[in-house]
Every structure is written in C-alpha cells, then in structure tokens.
Design an enzyme around this catalytic site. Structure first.
Site, PDB file in Angstrom:
ATOM      1  N   HIS A   1       0.843  -1.209   0.000  1.00  0.00           N
ATOM      2  CA  HIS A   1       0.000   0.000   0.000  1.00  0.00           C
ATOM      3  C   HIS A   1       0.876   1.256   0.000  1.00  0.00           C
ATOM      4  O   HIS A   1       0.510   2.272  -0.581  1.00  0.00           O
ATOM      5  CB  HIS A   1      -0.914   0.001   1.228  1.00  0.00           C
ATOM      6  CG  HIS A   1      -1.929  -1.103   1.199  1.00  0.00           C
ATOM      7  ND1 HIS A   1      -3.258  -0.889   0.991  1.00  0.00           N
ATOM      8  CD2 HIS A   1      -1.780  -2.451   1.319  1.00  0.00           C
ATOM      9  CE1 HIS A   1      -3.908  -2.048   1.000  1.00  0.00           C
ATOM     10  NE2 HIS A   1      -3.021  -3.012   1.208  1.00  0.00           N
TER      11      HIS A   1
ATOM     12  N   ASP B   1      -5.672   5.877   1.675  1.00  0.00           N
ATOM     13  CA  ASP B   1      -5.798   4.489   1.272  1.00  0.00           C
ATOM     14  C   ASP B   1      -7.232   4.047   1.600  1.00  0.00           C
ATOM     15  O   ASP B   1      -7.802   4.453   2.615  1.00  0.00           O
ATOM     16  CB  ASP B   1      -4.802   3.617   2.061  1.00  0.00           C
ATOM     17  CG  ASP B   1      -4.807   2.181   1.571  1.00  0.00           C
ATOM     18  OD1 ASP B   1      -3.866   1.828   0.847  1.00  0.00           O
ATOM     19  OD2 ASP B   1      -5.747   1.415   1.892  1.00  0.00           O
TER      20      ASP B   1
END
Ligand code: UDP
Length: 454
Positions: free
Chosen positions: A15, A111
C-alpha cells in the site's frame, strides 16, 4: 497561493509503494505534498524530496498487535487507535494554514482501508479522495460483497469451488477472497466501511489501466456516482524509485548474479511482504526449485514461515543447487523483473507484483495465498493467459513441472508472447493521449476545482 495535497498511506509495503508513487506523480504536477504516517512501518523522510512534509500519527499499538499475522484485525486496530491522533494532527495543520496563509489544502488522499480517518477528515470539512491500491476487479468485489454473502457464495463451500460467480464473471467461488486467519465478519466490516467512505468521497483513484480491465472499470463507474480515475501503472509514472519506499533493505548483490545468467533462464520467486506458509510448504518449494534444474532467485523473508522470525533452509538445498541459485531476504523487485535474465516470476499475485510483471513482460507462476490474490490469479491465467496457477497443496513434483513449462516449453513461450502485448499496452496507456495519461489530467483538473474547506 499553491495547493497542498495530504496523503495517508496504509502502513504495509503493498500500500505504501503505490501511495508514494501517486504523491511523486502529483508533486511533479506542482502540488505541495504532506504525508501523514503511523509510527508502525513509518517512512524515512530522508528518502524523499526535501519539500515533502511528514506528520507522524501516533498509533500507540503494542508490539503484539503490530506483529499480528491477521492483517485485517491490524487494520481495524490501526483505524481505532489512530482516529483521535489524526483528528488532532489534521486539525493543527488546518489551523496553521489559516494563520500562515500557506498553500491551501486541496484534499486528503486516503488508502481505501483508512475508513475511520476518512470520516474524521470529512467532519473537519476537507475534501477526500481514495486510492484503491488493488485492481478494479477487487473493488467490484468489495461492492458486491453483501450480495455474495446473501446469495450464499460465502463462506466458501468446498462443494461449490468450481461454480461461476455470475455477478462477477469470470470469477469462480474458489477465486473469491480466501481468509487465512481473519474472520469473515471482520473482513466484511472492513470492506463495507471502506466502500461507504469511497461513495461519499470526491473521487476514486485506481492503480490499474483501461486496456486490461475496461469492463470492470465500466462496472465501477456504473455503480458509483463519483468520478473514477484509472491512472496506473503508477510505478511507471513516478520519479520515485522502489528502494526509496522499501521497508526492508533490498539485497542489491543479486543484480550482479543475474548479470551472469543466460537470457530468460531465471525463475524469480517472491511472495510479497505479508504472505506466510507452513514449514512443509517451504520445503516443497525448495525441492521444486532444486529439481527443476533452472537457475532461480528466491526471496525468503525472515518471517515467511508461520511462527518463525528467522529461516534456515535445509543443508541439502544448498548442496543440490550450488552455483545455480540465490536466496535473498528482500530483492529490488522492479529491477529484478526488468533484468533480461529473468524468464518467469513465481508470485503470490499481489496486485503490485502483477503490474510490475506486466510492465516488464514476465509471465507468471501463480500461488495465491489470501485476500484479492486468488481473483488476481484468475485474471493472469484465464483472462490475460500469461501465467500458470498452482492449485491446491504445493507439492514438489507439480512445482517442478510448472517451472519447466514456464521457463523452457512452448506453452511458456506463448505466455511470454502474450505478455509482450500486455507490456506494450501498459506502455501505451501512459504515453501522451493514452488512457492513464488522460485520466491523470482529469484528476489534476478535478483536484484543482475542489472547493477550499467548507
Ligand atoms: N517487493 C520488493 N522486494 C521483494 C518483494 C516485494 O520490493 O523482495 C515489493 C514489490 O515489488 C511490490 C511490493 O513489495 O511493489 C509488494 O506488493 P504486492 O501488492 O505485490 O504484495 P503484498 O506485499 O501487498 O502482499
């Protein structure tokens, strides 16, 4: 007055990489950059442009929670533990902005899994956008999850494994997310809260590109009433190197070893940053590599085997493979995949790894572990036809055969040819006028048009 973008990466390697690539890309378009980061897996500011601002968000998690193998439970814990400190840090930054008339904050890019922090930003009146670091297929799956539960596809029943999921073709029941130690309730909650926050954001950014997932992207656009920006492959659009955002130091010495190998002869083996296996599987992989007779570069992370922090490979393995293989704790993966000696990639099918393989034209041997990896493997094998899937228990005889097929047989060559086409498509979409190029322009215009804080 310029515009500032705030980024909140989820602190896991798969990520962190795309989020920092996105920051680099938007920095090159003139935005000032601020990164909010947890103490857990925190970035090193020295690795980034001096103009980036880094703001720590204390997570206060005990080491026992931080080292949990249940990534979903850890994400919930992070959301809970960071919510108040993020509110304080963001609030402080916004009042500083008012006092000092610095660059005005255009929006926060989160995110997708930071659901609690997104809610905080919205409460403070800041526009939010979401980066989903996986592909379009997995986001469709997130949105369809309640329906899949209702229709009985989940929890997965052994007797239904080959049944088609008619709502998400060509996925079959066995391609739906496999949960290793996470509970279905905890996973369902994560997806539901994430989708809810995306729906009320100002836009969804996806690290994928139109020519590999066009119908899947159309489906997302139909189901969401916010703009969608497919702007991948992000690692090809940023000036940042992979090493800059690497949590483990890559062993560069493997590059010189690759230089000494024949073109397309080496199988590169890596299962990403989170996947883990039992000791028996590690031994079967070692035998498969030894018996295949092909050169290999194998990433054996210190915590690759469940319950251990240090791995010693069996003595026979070194004897059997002397001079033919390299084992490293962490590799400079993008450099490895772009090396002419690499002929195949045995992967866990994390989305970054797949994109990186596509961009370098390397066909894959897929051994998915959990989450979206099973669905990704289905696309590699069935839709793009650029990889072989190892199903069921990993066993030395089958892995040996699969490695030989991928590296040295006609079937592997055909996959390599199709991969060359995909690689060209990936390159085209980032060129002037390409789909990702246009989506980035569109994204920049939309960010600039966002109203300053209400
Ligand atoms: N990676 C790396 N060196 C390694 C293994 C992985 O740099 O030895 C990088 C890889 O290039 C990718 C990321 O770590 O960018 C892993 O992301 P992915 O989505 O493939 O898998 P995850 O770790 O999230 O399961």
């Amino acid at each position: 007055m310029g515009r500032r973008l705030l980024f909140v990466p989820l602190p896991f390697q798969g990520h962190i990489n795309p989020m920092f690539h996105l920051a680099s890309l938007l920095h090159s378009r003139g935005f000032a950059i601020t990164i909010f980061h947890t103490h857990f897996n925190s970035p090193d500011p020295d690795n980034y442009p001096k103009s980036y601002r880094f703001i720590p968000v204390p997570d206060n998690l005990p080491d026992t929670v931080r080292s949990s193998k249940d990534a979903v439970a850890l994400i919930h814990a992070l959301n809970k533990s960071c919510q108040a400190s993020f509110r304080d840090s963001l609030g402080e930054l916004l009042s500083e902005e008012e006092e000092e008339e610095e660059e005005s904050v255009a929006c926060v890019i989160f995110d997708a899994h930071w659901y609690a922090l997104q809610a905080v930003a919205k409460k403070l009146g800041v526009a939010t956008m979401v980066l989903r670091t996986g592909n379009a297929t997995s986001f469709n799956l997130f949105m369809a999850f309640p329906l899949l539960l209702e229709k009985g596809y989940l929890p997965i029943q052994e007797s239904q494994l080959d049944a088609l999921v008619s709502e998400l073709p060509p996925l079959r029941v066995k391609d739906l997310p496999r949960l290793m130690i996470t509970s279905l309730e905890s996973f369902t909650e994560l997806l539901a809260r994430g989708v809810e926050q995306v729906r009320t954001s100002s836009g969804l950014i996806l690290n994928t590109f139109d020519s590999i997932e066009s119908s899947e992207l159309d489906q997302i656009k139909r189901d969401l009433s916010i703009p969608v920006y497919p702007i991948g492959p992000l690692h090809k659009l940023s000036t940042q190197t992979q090493t800059q955002s690497s949590l483990l130091a890559p062993d560069q010495s493997c590059m010189a070893w690759l230089d000494s190998q024949a073109p397309k002869s080496v199988i590169y083996v890596s299962f990403g940053s989170l996947a883990f296996m039992d000791p028996n599987e590690l031994v079967e992989i070692a035998w498969g590599l030894a018996n295949s007779g092909h050169p290999f570069l194998w990433v054996v992370r210190p915590n690759l085997v469940h319950g251990s922090d240090r791995i010693e490979l069996p003595k026979w393995f070194e004897e059997e493979t002397r001079g033919r293989g390299r084992v490293v704790p962490w590799a400079p993966q993008q450099e490895v995949l772009s090396h002419p000696a690499v002929g195949g990639f045995w992967t866990h099918c994390g989305w970054n790894s797949i994109l990186e393989a596509i961009c370098e034209g390397v066909p894959m041997l897929c051994r998915p572990f959990f989450g979206d990896q099973t669905g990704n493997a289905r696309y590699v094998n069935h839709v793009w036809k650029v990889g072989i899937v190892l199903e069921g228990k990993v066993e030395r005889g089958r892995t040996e055969r699969a490695i030989k097929t991928l590296i040295a047989e006609r079937e592997g060559d055909e996959m390599r040819e199709r991969m060359a086409d995909l690689k060209a498509k990936a390159a085209q979409c980032t060129m002037t006028g390409g789909s990702s190029y246009l989506a980035i322009d569109n994204l920049v215009d939309s960010i600039l048009a966002l109203q300053p804080r209400s």
